[in-house]
Structures are given as C-alpha cells and as structure tokens.
Design a protein around this motif. Structure first.
Motif, short mmCIF file in Angstrom:
data_model
loop_
_atom_site.label_atom_id
_atom_site.label_comp_id
_atom_site.label_asym_id
_atom_site.label_seq_id
_atom_site.Cartn_x
_atom_site.Cartn_y
_atom_site.Cartn_z
N HIS A 1 15.31 22.66 2.25
CA HIS A 1 14.15 22.57 1.35
C HIS A 1 13.70 21.11 1.35
N ALA A 2 12.53 20.86 1.92
CA ALA A 2 12.13 19.49 2.26
C ALA A 2 11.94 18.57 1.06
N THR A 3 11.60 19.10 -0.11
CA THR A 3 11.35 18.23 -1.26
C THR A 3 12.57 17.98 -2.11
N THR A 4 13.59 18.83 -2.00
CA THR A 4 14.79 18.65 -2.83
C THR A 4 16.03 18.30 -2.00
N GLN A 5 15.97 18.47 -0.70
CA GLN A 5 17.08 18.16 0.17
C GLN A 5 16.59 17.31 1.34
N ALA A 6 17.54 16.67 2.01
CA ALA A 6 17.19 15.83 3.16
C ALA A 6 17.84 16.37 4.41
N ALA A 7 17.09 16.37 5.49
CA ALA A 7 17.64 16.73 6.80
C ALA A 7 18.03 15.44 7.52
N ARG A 8 19.15 15.49 8.25
CA ARG A 8 19.60 14.31 8.99
C ARG A 8 19.14 14.44 10.44
N PHE A 9 18.50 13.38 10.94
CA PHE A 9 18.07 13.38 12.33
C PHE A 9 18.12 11.96 12.87
N LEU A 10 18.92 11.74 13.91
CA LEU A 10 19.05 10.43 14.56
C LEU A 10 19.39 9.33 13.57
N GLY A 11 20.27 9.65 12.61
CA GLY A 11 20.72 8.63 11.68
C GLY A 11 19.84 8.44 10.46
N TYR A 12 18.66 9.07 10.43
CA TYR A 12 17.75 8.97 9.29
C TYR A 12 17.88 10.21 8.40
N GLU A 13 17.52 10.05 7.13
CA GLU A 13 17.29 11.19 6.26
C GLU A 13 15.79 11.49 6.27
N VAL A 14 15.45 12.75 6.48
CA VAL A 14 14.04 13.15 6.55
C VAL A 14 13.76 14.10 5.40
N ARG A 15 12.81 13.77 4.57
CA ARG A 15 12.42 14.66 3.48
C ARG A 15 10.95 14.45 3.14
N VAL A 16 10.39 15.41 2.41
CA VAL A 16 8.98 15.36 2.02
C VAL A 16 8.87 14.68 0.67
N GLN A 17 7.96 13.71 0.56
CA GLN A 17 7.79 12.98 -0.69
C GLN A 17 6.96 13.80 -1.69
N ARG A 18 7.25 13.52 -2.95
CA ARG A 18 6.47 14.17 -4.00
C ARG A 18 6.29 13.18 -5.15
N SER A 19 5.05 12.89 -5.49
CA SER A 19 4.76 11.96 -6.58
C SER A 19 3.46 12.38 -7.26
N ASP A 20 3.52 12.56 -8.58
CA ASP A 20 2.33 12.94 -9.34
C ASP A 20 1.60 11.72 -9.90
N THR A 21 2.16 10.52 -9.69
CA THR A 21 1.57 9.31 -10.28
C THR A 21 0.86 8.45 -9.25
N LYS A 22 1.23 8.54 -7.97
CA LYS A 22 0.56 7.73 -6.95
C LYS A 22 -0.72 8.44 -6.51
N LEU A 23 -1.87 7.88 -6.89
CA LEU A 23 -3.16 8.51 -6.62
C LEU A 23 -4.03 7.63 -5.75
N THR A 24 -4.76 8.24 -4.83
CA THR A 24 -5.81 7.58 -4.07
C THR A 24 -7.08 8.36 -4.33
N GLY A 25 -7.90 7.85 -5.25
CA GLY A 25 -9.04 8.62 -5.72
C GLY A 25 -8.52 9.78 -6.55
N PRO A 26 -9.02 10.98 -6.32
CA PRO A 26 -8.56 12.14 -7.10
C PRO A 26 -7.30 12.79 -6.50
N ARG A 27 -6.86 12.31 -5.33
CA ARG A 27 -5.76 12.97 -4.62
C ARG A 27 -4.42 12.32 -4.93
N ARG A 28 -3.39 13.15 -4.96
CA ARG A 28 -2.01 12.65 -5.03
C ARG A 28 -1.59 12.31 -3.60
N SER A 29 -1.78 11.05 -3.22
CA SER A 29 -1.71 10.66 -1.82
C SER A 29 -0.30 10.68 -1.25
#
Length: 288
Positions: free
Chosen positions: A22-50
């Motif tokens: 589950h990309a937003t709550t867990q991290a996948a390991r690949f080539l020594g990195y942790e890969v996950r999807v970011q989620r932030s309701d406070t970082k905005l670029t215009g009207p979008r949660r960038s």
C-alpha cells in the motif's frame, strides 16, 4: 500485471520475492531506497495539493542504523584500530571515501538530510582514531584539523589534512565533511564498489609513492614498487635472519615496498641485507 509481464514482456515474476504494498502507508524497498507515495493536505500550489500522489524516495532507517554501527561500540562512536598505523592523511581519506560514497548514492532521497546522524558518528569515530593514534584528545584533534571550505550552498565546516610537496606541486589534501546534505533531483548515481581495507592500503601506497623516496635507503633515484604474493611469505618464523626489506614489510603488514632501482635489484638478487641499510633502519631514516 503478472499476465502482462509474462505475455507481453516475456518476464516471469518470482512469487517469493513479489508482494503488493500500500503505497501511502507502507514503503517498498528497491535498490537500497524506500519508495512510497507522498500525501500532504497542507502543501498547496494554487488550489491543488501538489505533494499528494507523488512518488518519493527515502533513506531507510535501518541503513543509517547499520552503517553507524560499523563505527560504534557500546552504543557510542569509537576508534578503528585497523587504521591506527596509517598516516593522518590516509585515515581522513578513508573516512571521507566511505561517507561520500553513501551520500552520493542517496542524493535522490527526499530526506537525505537524515544522514547528519551518520556524519556525526563517523566524524567522532575519525577524531577518536586520530586521538588514539597520537595519544591525544578528540578536542585537540578537532582543533588541529578543523577547516572551512566554500561551496555553492555557502561555507561548510570540515576537517582536512594537508601534505606539502616539494617544488611547485600543490599539497595533497584529505578532507572529511563539507558535503551539503541537500536533495538533488537530477543527481546521477554511480554505484561504486564499497571501500575495503585493501583499498585503504592502496591509498596509503599512493601517498608513499608521492613521497618519492626509497623506504630502505632514502634515495629518490628511479623509485619503484616491490610486491610479494602474500604476507605469509615474509612473516614466516623459525628461519634464518630475515633481510631488512622482509622486516619492513612484515612490520607494516603490507605486500608492497617502495624502493629505488638499486635496492630493487638487490632484493631480487638476494643482496638486500647489507649492514649499511640495517644501520639506516635502526637510525630512523626510514620513518614510520
């Protein structure tokens, strides 16, 4: 996805190594990195949660913990006994090579700044190694080798050792630190082989060659390197008096010896046990 990989790309997945994360709550390991999807309701670029839905790369917690453990004992940074017989230049160069390689590999990570913890551990271990070598204190070693260098991101504190050279040659400089822990989106990762004790000894050999002096008689005439296949060949006990070159290599735990052409020829001819060279060794001409 499995069917597509098999039918279209002719690739077979290994069931034992394949899992769904589950990309937003867990991290996948690949080539020594942790890969996950970011989620932030406070970082905005215009009207979008960038930031939401953007894939991010992160430094795994266990990487920092495992790397730091190499320089620690009893939960605290400690000195490295294997480096105590090397020069200050080689000690600092060895620590910097290990630190720089890890930092450059994780420059794509969002949280590369977390490597500050590892930098502190390695820096303290390096200073303790220097202090142990000189029978001094960490504070004195830090004061002796502290320096400031200019980087694009501004002045950076580091530690450096300079070795002056004769003539118009620039001094040799070994430096620890001074690398900004800032993410670089366009960084190109060069996956190099890890630094090993043998590579550390090679760096020491380069410094000895740059000294341009025979380690047996002090001459600078046609300096070359004498090699042996293994240290066991020169550390044998219970045999006749060993020549000076054998004693030097056994004492330094090295399979190489920097010698002039004359001494090199004497070694291969079995003439390198003269009393003149023994007296030079005893008088301290050969150095450490």
């Amino acid at each position: 996805m499995k069917e597509f990989l098999r039918d279209a790309l002719k690739l077979e997945l290994s069931d034992s190594k394949t899992l769904i994360t589950h990309a937003t709550t867990q991290a996948a390991r690949f080539l020594g990195y942790e890969v996950r999807v970011q989620r932030s309701d406070t970082k905005l670029t215009g009207p979008r949660r960038s930031a939401s839905g953007i894939v991010g790369l992160y430094v795994p917690h266990d990487v920092i913990r495992q790397r730091s453990a190499r320089y620690m004992s009893g939960g605290k940074p400690t000195h490295r006994g294997v480096l105590l017989h090397d020069s200050d230049f080689s000690i600092v160069a060895a620590y910097q090579a290990e630190y720089r390689g890890l930092v450059q590999y994780y420059l794509l990570a969002q949280d590369v700044g977390r490597l500050h913890r590892l930098r502190w551990v390695m820096e303290t271990s390096m200073l303790k190694t220097l202090a142990s070598k000189h029978k001094s204190t960490v504070t004195r070693m830090a004061r002796k080798y502290r320096a400031m260098i200019d980087k694009e991101a501004g002045p950076r504190r580091c530690f450096e050792v300079k070795v002056e050279r004769t003539g118009e040659k620039k001094p040799l400089v070994a430096r620890f630190g001074g690398i900004p822990l800032t993410r670089k989106r366009t960084a190109v990762i060069t996956d190099r082989m890890p630094v090993t004790p043998n590579q550390i000894k090679t760096a020491e050999l380069v410094k000895r060659l740059l000294a341009d002096a025979c380690e047996m008689c002090g001459s600078s005439n046609q300096v070359e390197v004498h090699h042996v296949r293994k240290l066991a060949d020169v550390k044998q006990t219970g045999r006749a008096e060993r020549p000076v070159w054998v004693k030097l290599m056994a004492m330094r735990l090295r399979k190489t010896l920097v010698v002039c052409r004359s001494c090199h020829e004497d070694i291969h001819a079995g003439r390198a046990a003269s009393s003149t060279r023994k007296r030079s060794l005893e008088s301290g001409v050969l150095g450490n």
